[in-house]
Motif scaffolding. Structure first.
Motif, short mmCIF file in Angstrom:
data_model
loop_
_atom_site.label_atom_id
_atom_site.label_comp_id
_atom_site.label_asym_id
_atom_site.label_seq_id
_atom_site.Cartn_x
_atom_site.Cartn_y
_atom_site.Cartn_z
N SER A 298 29.75 86.81 73.22
CA SER A 298 29.46 85.64 72.40
C SER A 298 29.86 84.36 73.13
CB SER A 298 30.19 85.73 71.06
OG SER A 298 31.59 85.48 71.23
N VAL A 299 29.80 83.24 72.40
CA VAL A 299 30.17 81.94 72.98
C VAL A 299 31.67 81.74 73.06
CG1 VAL A 299 28.01 80.86 72.24
CG2 VAL A 299 30.01 80.79 70.72
N VAL A 300 32.45 82.66 72.51
CA VAL A 300 33.91 82.55 72.57
C VAL A 300 34.37 82.84 74.00
CG1 VAL A 300 36.11 83.36 71.65
CG2 VAL A 300 34.09 83.31 70.18
N SER A 301 35.06 81.90 74.62
CA SER A 301 35.52 82.08 76.00
C SER A 301 36.62 83.13 76.08
CB SER A 301 36.07 80.76 76.55
OG SER A 301 35.06 79.78 76.63
N ASN A 302 36.52 84.01 77.04
CA ASN A 302 37.55 85.01 77.29
C ASN A 302 38.35 84.59 78.51
OD1 ASN A 302 39.12 87.31 77.67
ND2 ASN A 302 37.45 88.46 78.64
N VAL A 303 39.57 84.10 78.27
CA VAL A 303 40.42 83.64 79.37
C VAL A 303 41.61 84.55 79.60
CG1 VAL A 303 39.73 81.23 79.07
CG2 VAL A 303 41.73 82.10 77.82
N TYR A 304 41.66 85.66 78.87
CA TYR A 304 42.85 86.52 78.95
C TYR A 304 43.06 87.08 80.35
CZ TYR A 304 46.11 90.31 78.14
OH TYR A 304 47.20 91.15 78.22
N GLY A 305 41.99 87.55 80.97
CA GLY A 305 42.11 88.17 82.28
C GLY A 305 42.51 87.20 83.38
N ARG B 13 39.72 80.81 71.50
CA ARG B 13 39.45 81.57 72.71
C ARG B 13 39.99 82.99 72.54
NH1 ARG B 13 40.24 76.37 74.27
NH2 ARG B 13 39.08 75.56 76.07
N ILE B 14 39.58 83.86 73.41
CA ILE B 14 40.23 85.16 73.55
C ILE B 14 41.24 85.00 74.68
CG2 ILE B 14 39.92 87.59 74.15
CD1 ILE B 14 37.02 87.32 73.08
N GLY B 15 42.51 85.11 74.33
CA GLY B 15 43.54 84.84 75.32
C GLY B 15 44.85 85.50 74.94
N ALA B 16 45.95 84.89 75.36
CA ALA B 16 47.29 85.41 75.11
C ALA B 16 47.92 84.65 73.94
CB ALA B 16 48.15 85.27 76.36
N THR B 17 48.62 85.37 73.09
CA THR B 17 49.13 84.78 71.84
C THR B 17 50.15 83.67 72.08
OG1 THR B 17 50.93 86.39 71.60
CG2 THR B 17 48.80 86.94 70.60
N GLU B 18 50.87 83.70 73.22
CA GLU B 18 52.01 82.80 73.38
C GLU B 18 51.66 81.32 73.29
OE1 GLU B 18 51.86 85.16 77.37
OE2 GLU B 18 51.58 85.59 75.25
N MET B 19 50.46 80.93 73.69
CA MET B 19 50.09 79.52 73.59
C MET B 19 49.91 79.08 72.13
SD MET B 19 46.96 77.44 75.41
CE MET B 19 47.81 77.03 76.92
N ASP B 20 49.64 80.03 71.24
CA ASP B 20 49.33 79.70 69.86
C ASP B 20 50.55 79.34 69.02
OD1 ASP B 20 46.77 79.39 68.88
OD2 ASP B 20 46.75 81.27 67.78
N PHE B 21 51.75 79.52 69.56
CA PHE B 21 52.96 79.21 68.80
C PHE B 21 53.47 77.80 69.06
CE2 PHE B 21 53.06 83.80 69.82
CZ PHE B 21 52.92 84.31 68.54
N THR B 22 52.84 77.10 70.01
CA THR B 22 53.36 75.82 70.48
C THR B 22 53.44 74.77 69.39
OG1 THR B 22 52.41 76.30 72.64
CG2 THR B 22 53.08 74.04 72.23
N LYS B 23 52.34 74.60 68.64
CA LYS B 23 52.29 73.47 67.70
C LYS B 23 53.07 73.74 66.42
CE LYS B 23 48.19 71.57 69.79
NZ LYS B 23 46.78 71.13 69.68
N ILE B 24 53.13 75.00 65.98
CA ILE B 24 53.98 75.26 64.81
C ILE B 24 55.45 75.19 65.19
CG2 ILE B 24 52.35 76.51 63.33
CD1 ILE B 24 53.58 79.10 64.41
N ASN B 25 55.76 75.49 66.44
CA ASN B 25 57.13 75.28 66.91
C ASN B 25 57.47 73.79 66.85
OD1 ASN B 25 59.67 75.94 68.42
ND2 ASN B 25 58.65 74.77 70.03
N ARG B 26 56.57 72.96 67.37
CA ARG B 26 56.79 71.51 67.42
C ARG B 26 56.84 70.90 66.02
NH1 ARG B 26 51.68 68.61 69.55
NH2 ARG B 26 51.11 68.89 67.35
N ASP B 27 55.92 71.29 65.15
CA ASP B 27 55.73 70.61 63.87
C ASP B 27 56.44 71.27 62.69
OD1 ASP B 27 54.10 68.86 65.25
OD2 ASP B 27 52.25 69.88 64.70
N ILE B 28 56.87 72.53 62.86
CA ILE B 28 57.53 73.23 61.74
C ILE B 28 58.91 73.74 62.16
CG2 ILE B 28 57.41 75.18 60.15
CD1 ILE B 28 54.40 74.88 60.07
N PHE B 29 58.97 74.62 63.15
CA PHE B 29 60.25 75.24 63.51
C PHE B 29 61.30 74.21 63.88
CE2 PHE B 29 57.73 79.10 65.36
CZ PHE B 29 57.34 79.44 64.08
N MET B 30 60.92 73.22 64.68
CA MET B 30 61.88 72.23 65.18
C MET B 30 62.25 71.19 64.13
SD MET B 30 60.45 71.71 69.10
CE MET B 30 61.81 70.64 69.59
#
Length: 293
Positions: free
Chosen positions: A125-132, A207-224
């Motif tokens: 599909s049109v979803v970019s796969n950047v995991y590899g 994207r299809i990628g690694a989960t670790e990038m997806d925690f950045t903004k909730i860390n900045r805007d909620i956790f911190m």
């Protein structure tokens, strides 16, 4: 408004009232009240690629996550990139303090997203796969903002940032995935009702990628910002799937987010986004000062 009127005419809507939806940075979004008092939303992405990606992802996630339903779709013309007509979700973006109960539910829904396993059709599909090519993707994403950042910050801080990035990128653990990642998972894209997650919106950057990038903004805007939310989020997340060691990756991704956000402010207008620019500049200075001490 001429563009919006074209879309309204294309969707054959009988409109009673129109409201702009604020804090939508890569699309024009309008809340539409129809003559029968129903509420719908029109979304006009800034590019056809974003339109097609959002259309594809909303269809894909429809039975997996609480996302808006696509009521109509227009591929656009030479004047308009195209548009989506979306159902309303009973809820509002997070604007107030987040407590532990809501943080738990955010963790649950984020884990559900990360648990959706990409299938053969998704890879076509049109979803970019950047995991590899995860490291290459992170590097490209970082350096795509570097020229913008270079024009804004002190040269010494800029060089420090590049050196830190290159050094730490090689120390990252193996990426967690492949998973669908939202890429803009922040309070403004999480709808809540009665202190529970009612919906997730804005899938233009998925994207299809690694989960670790997806925690950045909730860390900045909620956790911190709100004590105890990270632990509650983690419990909610782990009720669905295992969570990576956030402490191992969050400092690096928070650093990247601050750096890239400065570049984003340069692109979108420094004066308009001065407060956000100064927040990220202060963080970058503080982070590198502590790290290099």
């Amino acid at each position: 408004m001429d563009m919006l009127q074209q879309v309204i005419d294309k969707f054959k809507l009988n409109v009673l009232m129109i409201e702009d939806v604020p804090q939508s940075f890569s699309s024009s979004v309008y809340k539409i009240q129809l003559n029968d008092y129903r509420i719908v939303y029109i979304k006009i992405p800034y590019s056809k690629a974003k339109l097609e990606l959002e259309f594809t992802v909303l269809k894909r996630f429809h039975y997996e996550l609480p996302v808006p339903e696509i009521l109509d779709y227009w591929e656009g013309n030479e004047n308009v990139t195209g548009a989506l007509l979306l159902s309303a979700i009973k809820g509002v973006p997070i604007r107030e303090q987040v407590g532990t109960n809501l943080a738990y539910d955010i963790g649950v829904h984020h884990a559900i997203l990360h648990s959706i396993v990409p299938n053969e059709q998704d890879y076509k599909s049109v979803v970019s796969n950047v995991y590899g090519q995860w490291s290459e993707f992170i590097r490209s994403h970082f350096y795509s903002f570097a020229e913008d950042v270079k024009e804004v910050i002190d040269p010494r801080l800029y060089e420090q940032s590049l050196k830190h990035f290159d050094r730490q990128l090689n120390l990252l653990p193996s990426p967690d995935g492949p998973s669908f990642i939202h890429m803009d998972f922040r309070p403004g894209n999480i709808l809540v009702h009665e202190n529970q997650v009612a919906g997730i919106i804005d899938f233009e950057s998925v994207r299809i990628g690694a989960t670790e990038m997806d925690f950045t903004k909730i860390n900045r805007d909620i956790f911190m910002r709100y004590p105890g939310t990270r632990d509650s989020y983690q419990k909610g997340y782990e009720s669905i799937r295992p969570l990576i060691d956030l402490q191992e990756v969050l400092p690096f991704y928070r650093f990247i987010d601050a750096f890239n956000s400065i570049g984003w402010c340069k692109r979108r207008g420094i004066e308009k986004h001065q407060t956000f620019l100064q927040e990220n500049l202060a963080y970058l200075n503080r982070f590198l000062r502590i790290w290099d001490s």
